[in-house]
Design a protein around this motif. Structure first.
Motif, PDB file in Angstrom:
ATOM      1  N   ALA A 161       0.819  -1.216   0.000  1.00  0.00           N
ATOM      2  CA  ALA A 161       0.000   0.000   0.000  1.00  0.00           C
ATOM      3  C   ALA A 161       0.848   1.260   0.000  1.00  0.00           C
ATOM      4  CB  ALA A 161      -0.931  -0.004   1.210  1.00  0.00           C
ATOM      5  N   THR A 162       2.081   1.167   0.466  1.00  0.00           N
ATOM      6  CA  THR A 162       2.954   2.336   0.576  1.00  0.00           C
ATOM      7  C   THR A 162       3.084   3.068  -0.748  1.00  0.00           C
ATOM      8  OG1 THR A 162       4.218   1.200   2.291  1.00  0.00           O
ATOM      9  CG2 THR A 162       5.237   3.129   1.286  1.00  0.00           C
ATOM     10  N   GLU A 163       3.302   2.319  -1.817  1.00  0.00           N
ATOM     11  CA  GLU A 163       3.503   2.908  -3.143  1.00  0.00           C
ATOM     12  C   GLU A 163       2.350   3.823  -3.556  1.00  0.00           C
ATOM     13  OE1 GLU A 163       3.615   1.322  -7.794  1.00  0.00           O
ATOM     14  OE2 GLU A 163       3.664  -0.108  -6.120  1.00  0.00           O
ATOM     15  N   TRP A 164       1.128   3.387  -3.264  1.00  0.00           N
ATOM     16  CA  TRP A 164      -0.041   4.120  -3.724  1.00  0.00           C
ATOM     17  C   TRP A 164      -0.312   5.358  -2.874  1.00  0.00           C
ATOM     18  CZ3 TRP A 164      -1.373   2.526  -8.337  1.00  0.00           C
ATOM     19  CH2 TRP A 164      -0.962   1.251  -8.717  1.00  0.00           C
ATOM     20  N   ILE A 165      -0.045   5.243  -1.577  1.00  0.00           N
ATOM     21  CA  ILE A 165      -0.190   6.413  -0.705  1.00  0.00           C
ATOM     22  C   ILE A 165       0.881   7.449  -1.035  1.00  0.00           C
ATOM     23  CG2 ILE A 165      -0.114   7.230   1.690  1.00  0.00           C
ATOM     24  CD1 ILE A 165      -1.177   4.471   2.519  1.00  0.00           C
ATOM     25  N   ASP A 166       2.106   7.005  -1.217  1.00  0.00           N
ATOM     26  CA  ASP A 166       3.192   7.931  -1.529  1.00  0.00           C
ATOM     27  C   ASP A 166       3.000   8.605  -2.886  1.00  0.00           C
ATOM     28  OD1 ASP A 166       4.466   7.595   0.858  1.00  0.00           O
ATOM     29  OD2 ASP A 166       6.003   6.207   0.114  1.00  0.00           O
ATOM     30  N   ALA A 167       2.347   7.931  -3.815  1.00  0.00           N
ATOM     31  CA  ALA A 167       2.072   8.539  -5.119  1.00  0.00           C
ATOM     32  C   ALA A 167       1.160   9.755  -4.953  1.00  0.00           C
ATOM     33  CB  ALA A 167       1.436   7.522  -6.055  1.00  0.00           C
ATOM     34  N   ILE A 168       0.177   9.644  -4.063  1.00  0.00           N
ATOM     35  CA  ILE A 168      -0.727  10.761  -3.779  1.00  0.00           C
ATOM     36  C   ILE A 168       0.035  11.893  -3.101  1.00  0.00           C
ATOM     37  CG2 ILE A 168      -2.794  11.491  -2.528  1.00  0.00           C
ATOM     38  CD1 ILE A 168      -3.307   9.562  -4.857  1.00  0.00           C
ATOM     39  N   LEU A 177       5.557   8.867   3.064  1.00  0.00           N
ATOM     40  CA  LEU A 177       4.983   8.579   4.377  1.00  0.00           C
ATOM     41  C   LEU A 177       6.063   8.209   5.391  1.00  0.00           C
ATOM     42  CD1 LEU A 177       2.198   8.437   5.720  1.00  0.00           C
ATOM     43  CD2 LEU A 177       2.116   6.013   5.119  1.00  0.00           C
ATOM     44  N   GLY A 178       7.029   7.402   4.977  1.00  0.00           N
ATOM     45  CA  GLY A 178       8.175   7.107   5.834  1.00  0.00           C
ATOM     46  C   GLY A 178       7.988   5.958   6.799  1.00  0.00           C
ATOM     47  N   HIS A 179       6.854   5.276   6.744  1.00  0.00           N
ATOM     48  CA  HIS A 179       6.647   4.106   7.600  1.00  0.00           C
ATOM     49  C   HIS A 179       5.605   3.204   6.948  1.00  0.00           C
ATOM     50  CE1 HIS A 179       3.603   7.067   9.063  1.00  0.00           C
ATOM     51  NE2 HIS A 179       2.814   5.993   9.025  1.00  0.00           N
ATOM     52  N   THR A 180       5.494   2.003   7.465  1.00  0.00           N
ATOM     53  CA  THR A 180       4.491   1.082   6.947  1.00  0.00           C
ATOM     54  C   THR A 180       3.102   1.647   7.227  1.00  0.00           C
ATOM     55  OG1 THR A 180       5.941  -0.803   7.360  1.00  0.00           O
ATOM     56  CG2 THR A 180       3.601  -1.268   7.044  1.00  0.00           C
ATOM     57  N   PRO A 181       2.277   1.820   6.195  1.00  0.00           N
ATOM     58  CA  PRO A 181       1.001   2.513   6.398  1.00  0.00           C
ATOM     59  C   PRO A 181      -0.004   1.689   7.194  1.00  0.00           C
ATOM     60  CG  PRO A 181       1.150   1.660   4.164  1.00  0.00           C
ATOM     61  CD  PRO A 181       2.493   1.438   4.799  1.00  0.00           C
ATOM     62  N   THR A 182      -0.855   2.390   7.891  1.00  0.00           N
ATOM     63  CA  THR A 182      -1.976   1.804   8.606  1.00  0.00           C
ATOM     64  C   THR A 182      -3.272   2.321   7.981  1.00  0.00           C
ATOM     65  OG1 THR A 182      -2.155   3.611  10.192  1.00  0.00           O
ATOM     66  CG2 THR A 182      -0.631   1.813  10.736  1.00  0.00           C
ATOM     67  N   MET A 183      -4.382   1.775   8.423  1.00  0.00           N
ATOM     68  CA  MET A 183      -5.659   2.272   7.932  1.00  0.00           C
ATOM     69  C   MET A 183      -5.871   3.724   8.341  1.00  0.00           C
ATOM     70  SD  MET A 183      -8.053   1.340   5.972  1.00  0.00           S
ATOM     71  CE  MET A 183      -7.993  -0.453   5.991  1.00  0.00           C
ATOM     72  N   ASP A 184      -5.354   4.112   9.502  1.00  0.00           N
ATOM     73  CA  ASP A 184      -5.451   5.511   9.927  1.00  0.00           C
ATOM     74  C   ASP A 184      -4.729   6.427   8.946  1.00  0.00           C
ATOM     75  OD1 ASP A 184      -6.967   4.935  12.154  1.00  0.00           O
ATOM     76  OD2 ASP A 184      -5.266   4.905  13.540  1.00  0.00           O
ATOM     77  N   TYR A 188      -6.512   9.384   6.886  1.00  0.00           N
ATOM     78  CA  TYR A 188      -6.039  10.768   7.008  1.00  0.00           C
ATOM     79  C   TYR A 188      -5.758  11.357   5.628  1.00  0.00           C
ATOM     80  CZ  TYR A 188      -3.486  14.921   8.297  1.00  0.00           C
ATOM     81  OH  TYR A 188      -3.104  16.230   8.408  1.00  0.00           O
ATOM     82  N   GLU A 189      -5.110  10.578   4.760  1.00  0.00           N
ATOM     83  CA  GLU A 189      -4.850  11.060   3.406  1.00  0.00           C
ATOM     84  C   GLU A 189      -6.157  11.377   2.690  1.00  0.00           C
ATOM     85  OE1 GLU A 189      -2.006  11.902   1.927  1.00  0.00           O
ATOM     86  OE2 GLU A 189      -1.001  11.416   3.815  1.00  0.00           O
TER      87      GLU A 189
END
Length: 260
Positions: A161-168, A177-184, A188-189
């Protein structure tokens, strides 16, 4: 051409590049304009009419409020999405100078949703308060990215999931983001990315009853909805609308949604 005019035109010309599906609007008194301006410029403290707004605006009585808690958090994190979505103040008229005295008399420090407004009071294409040209997005690539990240986390593939959050975040000019993402992190994003786009309620519903009620209660308590405004505490009833009576009459054995 004035700078603010070119910026306004740029927003209209590029908006479809960021939408997969949207409600389309166009100015010009064709009956195709957006009325969101009437919602975003009214508040509990009176109508908000910035100097750059359509000059013929008049009170409509609607109210599109901004969560100041989110605004403060985005400011603390230097989230660049804030400045394109929310203004924290505005000059109330063009009939003034810009001295400290004018500031005290004419500048209003108040959060205002500007995502769907055109900052140009000389725009002759806009003919009325409900004739704004900016489209309302229903589905953007950012939504698809974050929904995919949410699905990955729910299916035990959190690291993907990191790749997709960081793309945004990269598109918004923010650091990774700098860490393994959580649902929170995903939620937040979504709050920051889709502020004013009507997705927050459905995001909370999707998170389940416990998260929905606790989040809504925290929000409600902060703004003193119950103690000062006489509202009810958030409950399971707020998760769903009632099943229509016509449907219940057909399916007599059904039980309506909680609270109805």
């Amino acid at each position: 051409m004035k700078l603010n005019q070119s910026v306004a035109e740029l927003r209209v010309n590029k908006e479809n590049q960021y939408d997969l599906f949207s409600v389309q609007f166009a100015s010009g008194n064709q009956g195709l304009g957006s009325s969101l301006a009437g919602y975003t410029t009214e508040g509990s403290g009176g109508v908000m009419i910035p100097e750059w707004f359509y000059s013929g605006y008049h009170l409509q009585g609607q109210d599109f409020r901004v969560d100041t808690l989110l605004v403060k958090d985005m400011k603390t994190k230097n989230d660049k999405r804030l400045e394109t979505s929310v203004a924290e103040g505005y000059w109330d008229t063009t009939e003034h100078g810009f001295t400290p005295e004018d500031y005290a008399a004419h500048y209003k420090e108040r959060c205002m949703m500007i995502k769907f407004l055109v900052k140009d009071n000389t725009n002759k294409t806009i003919k009325a308060w409900n004739d704004y040209p900016l489209n309302f997005p229903i589905l953007r690539p950012a939504d698809a990215y974050l929904l995919y990240a949410e699905a990955l986390i729910n299916n035990g593939k959190t690291e993907l999931a990191t790749e997709w959050i960081d793309a945004i975040r990269a598109r918004a000019g923010l650091a990774s983001l700098g860490h393994t993402p959580t649902m929170d992190d995903v939620m937040y994003e979504r709050r920051c990315e889709f502020i004013g786009e009507g997705k927050r309620y459905f995001d909370l519903v999707r998170m389940g009853k416990g998260t929905f009620i606790s989040t809504m209660k925290k929000f409600s308590d902060h703004y003193e909805h119950v103690s000062k405004m006489g509202a009810n505490n958030p409950s399971e009833k707020d998760l769903l609308l009632p099943i229509p009576l016509t449907v219940m009459n057909i399916h007599a054995s059904w039980t309506n949604n909680p609270g109805y």
